[in-house]
Design an enzyme around this catalytic site. Structure first.
Site, mmCIF file in Angstrom:
data_model
loop_
_atom_site.group_PDB
_atom_site.id
_atom_site.type_symbol
_atom_site.label_atom_id
_atom_site.label_comp_id
_atom_site.label_asym_id
_atom_site.label_seq_id
_atom_site.Cartn_x
_atom_site.Cartn_y
_atom_site.Cartn_z
ATOM 1 N N HIS A 10 11.952 19.481 2.772
ATOM 2 C CA HIS A 10 11.878 20.123 4.215
ATOM 3 C C HIS A 10 10.940 21.527 3.777
ATOM 4 O O HIS A 10 10.270 22.169 4.838
ATOM 5 C CB HIS A 10 13.046 20.901 4.634
ATOM 6 C CG HIS A 10 13.770 22.131 3.983
ATOM 7 N ND1 HIS A 10 14.503 22.835 4.554
ATOM 8 C CD2 HIS A 10 13.584 22.376 2.838
ATOM 9 C CE1 HIS A 10 15.094 23.920 4.088
ATOM 10 N NE2 HIS A 10 14.324 23.510 2.564
ATOM 11 N N ASP A 36 11.466 22.897 -12.429
ATOM 12 C CA ASP A 36 11.000 24.003 -11.507
ATOM 13 C C ASP A 36 9.619 24.443 -12.338
ATOM 14 O O ASP A 36 9.670 24.468 -13.234
ATOM 15 C CB ASP A 36 11.795 24.984 -10.906
ATOM 16 C CG ASP A 36 11.834 25.347 -9.475
ATOM 17 O OD1 ASP A 36 10.341 25.483 -9.210
ATOM 18 O OD2 ASP A 36 12.551 25.036 -8.635
#
Length: 422
Positions: A323, A277
């Site tokens: 998403h 990340d």
């Protein structure tokens, strides 16, 4: 045009009683606002619970009617947002943490601790009491209910309230302006969030400039993943991880605090995990990583729009990532994997999929419809149907072969699996 079929109030009331009796058979005691005995409801009864919510909400909606001060329209337009005003104030002043867990505190003492006017504090808290957040055991004193106690016991639930109040809510007021200003744009910095927070960066990059808000947002995401039928265990069990060869590496792309990888590593001793990340997004996960897993779970900084640095892994896992991006950018994310993929590598996308209308309880359909709006509001993105997810893989590269959609019981999450076949 066909008329919408609506049950009578008596029919709904009888159904409520039937469903309530079914639930009360499997819980230790009827739920109260002090004790949430449904918190550990056996998962096989989750569908009954959702049906009961649907029935009770339909009953209430019909009794409210469409017009008047208690009507459905006025409830949404004039009163519903005021619940949020009270809730956000409770978070801002950390009121749950100032109220003793096993006794009460006077409004006067609480106002002194918060350094705000007692009349305004009382007004806010008595509004919160109407939706069962705190209660008054005696006049002038306030004490915890199960809901307010949750915000003390579960830091991720508290973070969730903070993230909604600071990130989501201001952006909801900019939806129409963004639609008019940037019609049809796929750019993440053309979201209502960008207008609300006066930034030309996508939300996640903007939050990088505010580490405390980023930490809070990561905590909120942990809460969403854990909640109810969306728990890590259910998400993890939806895929046959044990079928991966011993010694396999799974890359958790955009994995934040690594909560899913940590759970999987504890369950599957033969697998290793790399959690990737942006800077600071994994700080809490690194600090909390159990010593026993440090040899098999590692955290690295990586931007998933750049070429994947971990080559030859057995699987690349995206949980609540795709998403977050419009389709143009979702395709870029998938394409960034290609230089690292070995033949047969699996790409696993774990997201909620939009079901066909009327195929799930209305409470679940409302959730996914709400989340679809949230994706637009924050990120100019969307939730997908299964057909749309298959199309994303095809658009990224025809060598991605979509092989299966793994359903997660009692929820809308699915794990969409494609295999790399060059």
């Amino acid at each position: 045009m066909a008329t919408q079929k609506t049950p009578t109030l008596v029919e709904l009331a009888e159904k409520l009683v039937e469903q309530a009796r079914e639930l009360e058979k499997v819980i230790p005691a009827p739920p109260t606002f002090q004790e949430d005995t449904l918190a550990n409801l056996p998962i096989e009864y989750e569908k009954t619970r959702l049906s009961l919510i649907d029935t009770s909400e339909m009953f209430t909606a019909l009794v409210r009617g469409s017009d008047g001060p208690y009507g459905r329209v006025m409830r949404i337009a004039s009163y519903q947002y005021l619940d949020e005003v009270a809730l956000y104030a409770i978070h801002h002043f950390r009121i749950p943490h100032r109220v003793p867990l096993n006794s009460s505190i006077s409004y006067a003492d609480l106002a002194d601790q918060c350094q705000i006017d007692i009349d305004r504090l009382t007004s806010l808290l008595r509004m919160a009491i109407t939706f069962h957040m705190f209660y008054e055991p005696t006049p002038g004193y306030i004490a915890h209910t199960a809901d307010s106690r949750l915000l003390v016991a579960d830091t991720s639930a508290f973070d969730f309230i903070g993230a909604v109040s600071m990130e989501h809510k201001p952006a909801t007021l900019k939806v129409n302006e963004a639609l008019e200003k940037w019609p049809g744009s796929p750019e993440p910095f053309h979201a209502p969030y960008s207008l609300a927070h006066n930034t030309d960066k996508p939300m996640y990059l903007h939050l990088q400039q505010h580490p405390d808000r980023l930490r809070q947002f990561a905590g909120a995401m942990t809460n969403i993943t854990r909640a109810g039928a969306r728990s890590i265990a259910l998400i993890a069990k939806a895929y046959p991880w044990a079928a991966l060869a011993p010694g396999s590496t799974v890359v958790d792309v955009g994995g934040g605090n690594g909560h899913i990888s940590v759970w999987l590593a504890a369950e599957h001793a033969g697998l290793s995990f790399v959690v990737q990340d942006l800077p600071h997004a994994s700080d809490d996960g690194i600090a909390a990583l159990p010593a026993a897993l440090r040899g098999r779970v590692r955290f690295v900084t990586h931007d998933f729009f750049t070429p994947q640095p971990v080559h030859g892994a057995e699987a690349y896992f995206f949980a609540n990532v795709i998403h977050n991006w419009s389709d143009r950018y979702a395709v870029r994310i998938l394409r960034a994997l290609i230089p690292a993929l070995k033949p047969g590598a699996r790409v696993l996308v774990c997201d909620r999929l939009i079901p066909e209308q009327g195929t799930v309880p209305l409470v679940e359909e409302r959730e996914i419809r709400a989340l679809d709006l949230i994706m637009h509001i924050l990120l100019n993105a969307k939730e997908h149907t299964e057909a749309e997810m298959r199309a994303l893989f095809r658009a990224a590269d025809e060598r991605f072969e979509y092989v299966d959609t793994h359903a997660i019981p009692h929820g809308l999450f699915k794990i969409c699996e494609a295999v790399w076949k060059p």
